[in-house]
Design a protein around this motif. Structure first.
Motif, PDB file in Angstrom:
ATOM      1  N   ARG A 106       0.874  -1.182   0.000  1.00 53.71           N
ATOM      2  CA  ARG A 106       0.000   0.000   0.000  1.00 53.71           C
ATOM      3  C   ARG A 106       0.908   1.228   0.000  1.00 53.71           C
ATOM      4  O   ARG A 106       1.314   1.727   1.052  1.00 53.71           O
ATOM      5  CB  ARG A 106      -0.896  -0.030   1.242  1.00 53.71           C
ATOM      6  N   LYS A 124      -5.734   3.135  -4.942  1.00 54.16           N
ATOM      7  CA  LYS A 124      -4.723   3.682  -5.848  1.00 54.16           C
ATOM      8  C   LYS A 124      -3.318   3.398  -5.329  1.00 54.16           C
ATOM      9  O   LYS A 124      -2.375   3.192  -6.116  1.00 54.16           O
ATOM     10  CB  LYS A 124      -4.915   5.180  -6.031  1.00 54.16           C
ATOM     11  N   GLU A 127      -1.928   0.330  -6.640  1.00 54.47           N
ATOM     12  CA  GLU A 127      -1.431   0.497  -8.006  1.00 54.47           C
ATOM     13  C   GLU A 127      -0.070   1.197  -8.004  1.00 54.47           C
ATOM     14  O   GLU A 127       0.852   0.808  -8.738  1.00 54.47           O
ATOM     15  CB  GLU A 127      -2.426   1.306  -8.834  1.00 54.47           C
ATOM     16  N   ASP A 128       0.061   2.224  -7.164  1.00 54.27           N
ATOM     17  CA  ASP A 128       1.303   2.999  -7.110  1.00 54.27           C
ATOM     18  C   ASP A 128       2.479   2.170  -6.596  1.00 54.27           C
ATOM     19  O   ASP A 128       3.640   2.535  -6.820  1.00 54.27           O
ATOM     20  CB  ASP A 128       1.120   4.227  -6.216  1.00 54.27           C
ATOM     21  N   GLU A 130       3.658  -0.369  -7.721  1.00 55.36           N
ATOM     22  CA  GLU A 130       4.504  -0.817  -8.830  1.00 55.36           C
ATOM     23  C   GLU A 130       5.779   0.019  -8.921  1.00 55.36           C
ATOM     24  O   GLU A 130       6.881  -0.517  -9.069  1.00 55.36           O
ATOM     25  CB  GLU A 130       3.733  -0.727 -10.151  1.00 55.36           C
ATOM     26  N   GLN A 165      -1.727  -7.774  -7.643  1.00 51.83           N
ATOM     27  CA  GLN A 165      -0.553  -6.929  -7.872  1.00 51.83           C
ATOM     28  C   GLN A 165       0.568  -7.708  -8.554  1.00 51.83           C
ATOM     29  O   GLN A 165       1.231  -7.197  -9.457  1.00 51.83           O
ATOM     30  CB  GLN A 165      -0.031  -6.391  -6.543  1.00 51.83           C
ATOM     31  N   ASN A 168      -0.350  -8.156 -12.188  1.00 54.88           N
ATOM     32  CA  ASN A 168      -0.345  -6.871 -12.897  1.00 54.88           C
ATOM     33  C   ASN A 168       1.075  -6.352 -13.089  1.00 54.88           C
ATOM     34  O   ASN A 168       1.470  -5.950 -14.182  1.00 54.88           O
ATOM     35  CB  ASN A 168      -1.153  -5.833 -12.117  1.00 54.88           C
ATOM     36  N   ILE A 169       1.841  -6.340 -11.990  1.00 54.12           N
ATOM     37  CA  ILE A 169       3.193  -5.779 -12.046  1.00 54.12           C
ATOM     38  C   ILE A 169       4.141  -6.737 -12.765  1.00 54.12           C
ATOM     39  O   ILE A 169       4.910  -6.327 -13.633  1.00 54.12           O
ATOM     40  CB  ILE A 169       3.711  -5.483 -10.630  1.00 54.12           C
ATOM     41  N   ASN A 188      -8.682  -6.844  -8.274  1.00 56.32           N
ATOM     42  CA  ASN A 188      -7.774  -5.820  -8.801  1.00 56.32           C
ATOM     43  C   ASN A 188      -6.959  -6.345  -9.975  1.00 56.32           C
ATOM     44  O   ASN A 188      -6.326  -5.562 -10.691  1.00 56.32           O
ATOM     45  CB  ASN A 188      -6.825  -5.320  -7.703  1.00 56.32           C
ATOM     46  N   THR A 189      -6.973  -7.651 -10.188  1.00 61.55           N
ATOM     47  CA  THR A 189      -6.264  -8.251 -11.319  1.00 61.55           C
ATOM     48  C   THR A 189      -6.824  -7.705 -12.629  1.00 61.55           C
ATOM     49  O   THR A 189      -8.033  -7.698 -12.853  1.00 61.55           O
ATOM     50  CB  THR A 189      -6.421  -9.776 -11.310  1.00 61.55           C
ATOM     51  N   LYS A 190      -5.953  -7.254 -13.500  1.00 63.03           N
ATOM     52  CA  LYS A 190      -6.394  -6.725 -14.789  1.00 63.03           C
ATOM     53  C   LYS A 190      -7.070  -7.819 -15.626  1.00 63.03           C
ATOM     54  O   LYS A 190      -6.809  -9.003 -15.434  1.00 63.03           O
ATOM     55  CB  LYS A 190      -5.204  -6.153 -15.561  1.00 63.03           C
TER      56      LYS A 190
END
Length: 264
Positions: A106, A124, A127-128, A130, A165, A168-169, A188-190
């Protein structure tokens, strides 16, 4: 190439794999602080150091292991005792040389798991992470520990939100990671078409892509859709459906299996 069927793994988790053993060498867990340029403050991470590190026989690989939406850098340590599982595997010569980094996924000034965990700024921050991982935490680890620094020497895995994450990352940065694991990955997985927009490239670069989920998990549809896309597009991966729900027995089991497969 078809995915590897890992149903047989259900029968090879030994009794006591997660129990402390007095008769073996033990590693340690330490807490470190690193400065995050991404966030503009110091952040904490826990790091598992295996027994005997450093042993003068070369550098170590690194597994970055992520927590869920309700956790922080201590979640794996508090709920799963990963150091016990890893110590036991080391003692039985079942692990490649690695340290394991437990970050806080986080990425925000107040990164504690408090208040409404689904606030937009907290989501968010996942996401950040990454950028915090790639440009702050990894450079810190590689500057302060005796580790290898090629993509083949980095793995990324996590549970639930951390599983999303990791996919995604990791899949978005295959120049950084060759080994990727999603344990019960969350919404949250794309979408898989965004996760793996170039299946041929992913297939060529991945050393291991692991997807797993409990059969009783209410979020299993997220992993199902990713697995189906990968299978349809011939991206090699391990798809492991296991007994259990969205819970720690499942994720401890995943760590036990995934950690033995990486860096081989």
């Amino acid at each position: 190439m078809s995915p590897i069927n890992y149903d047989l793994l259900r029968r090879v988790v030994p009794t006591g794999y997660d129990q402390y053993r007095d008769d073996i060498a033990h590693g340690k867990i330490e807490t470190v602080e690193y400065f995050s340029k991404t966030i503009g403050c110091k952040r904490r991470a826990m790091i598992y150091i295996p027994p005997g590190y450093p042993d003068g026989q070369g550098e170590y690989n690194v597994l970055y292991l992520l927590h869920g939406i309700g956790g922080d850098e201590e979640e794996w340590y508090n709920h799963a005792g990963p150091q016990v599982i890893l110590d036991n595997l080391y003692a039985d010569n079942k692990l490649a040389r690695m340290i394991v980094v437990l970050p806080n996924g986080r990425a925000m000034q107040n990164d504690r798991a408090e208040g409404n965990l689904f606030d937009a700024d907290k989501l968010k921050a996942f996401e950040d992470f990454e950028f915090d991982l790639l440009y702050d935490l990894i450079p810190y680890v590689e500057s302060n520990y005796t580790v290898l620094t090629r993509r083949e020497n980095r793995a990324l895995a996590g549970l639930s939100m951390g599983g999303g994450q990791s996919l995604n990352i990791g899949l978005g940065n295959l120049d950084h990671f060759a080994w990727i694991g999603g344990f019960s990955s969350a919404p949250n997985t794309k979408e898989p078409e965004l996760l793996v927009s170039n299946p041929e490239d992913a297939a060529a670069k991945l050393s291991l892509l692991w997807l797993s989920c409990g059969l009783l998990d209410n979020l299993k549809h997220v992993s199902d859709r990713t697995h189906a896309y990968l299978e349809r597009n011939d991206v090699p991966h391990i798809w492991y459906e296991e007994s259990g729900g969205h819970d720690w027995p499942v994720w401890k089991n995943d760590l036990y299996h995934f950690s033995q497969l990486i860096f081989r």
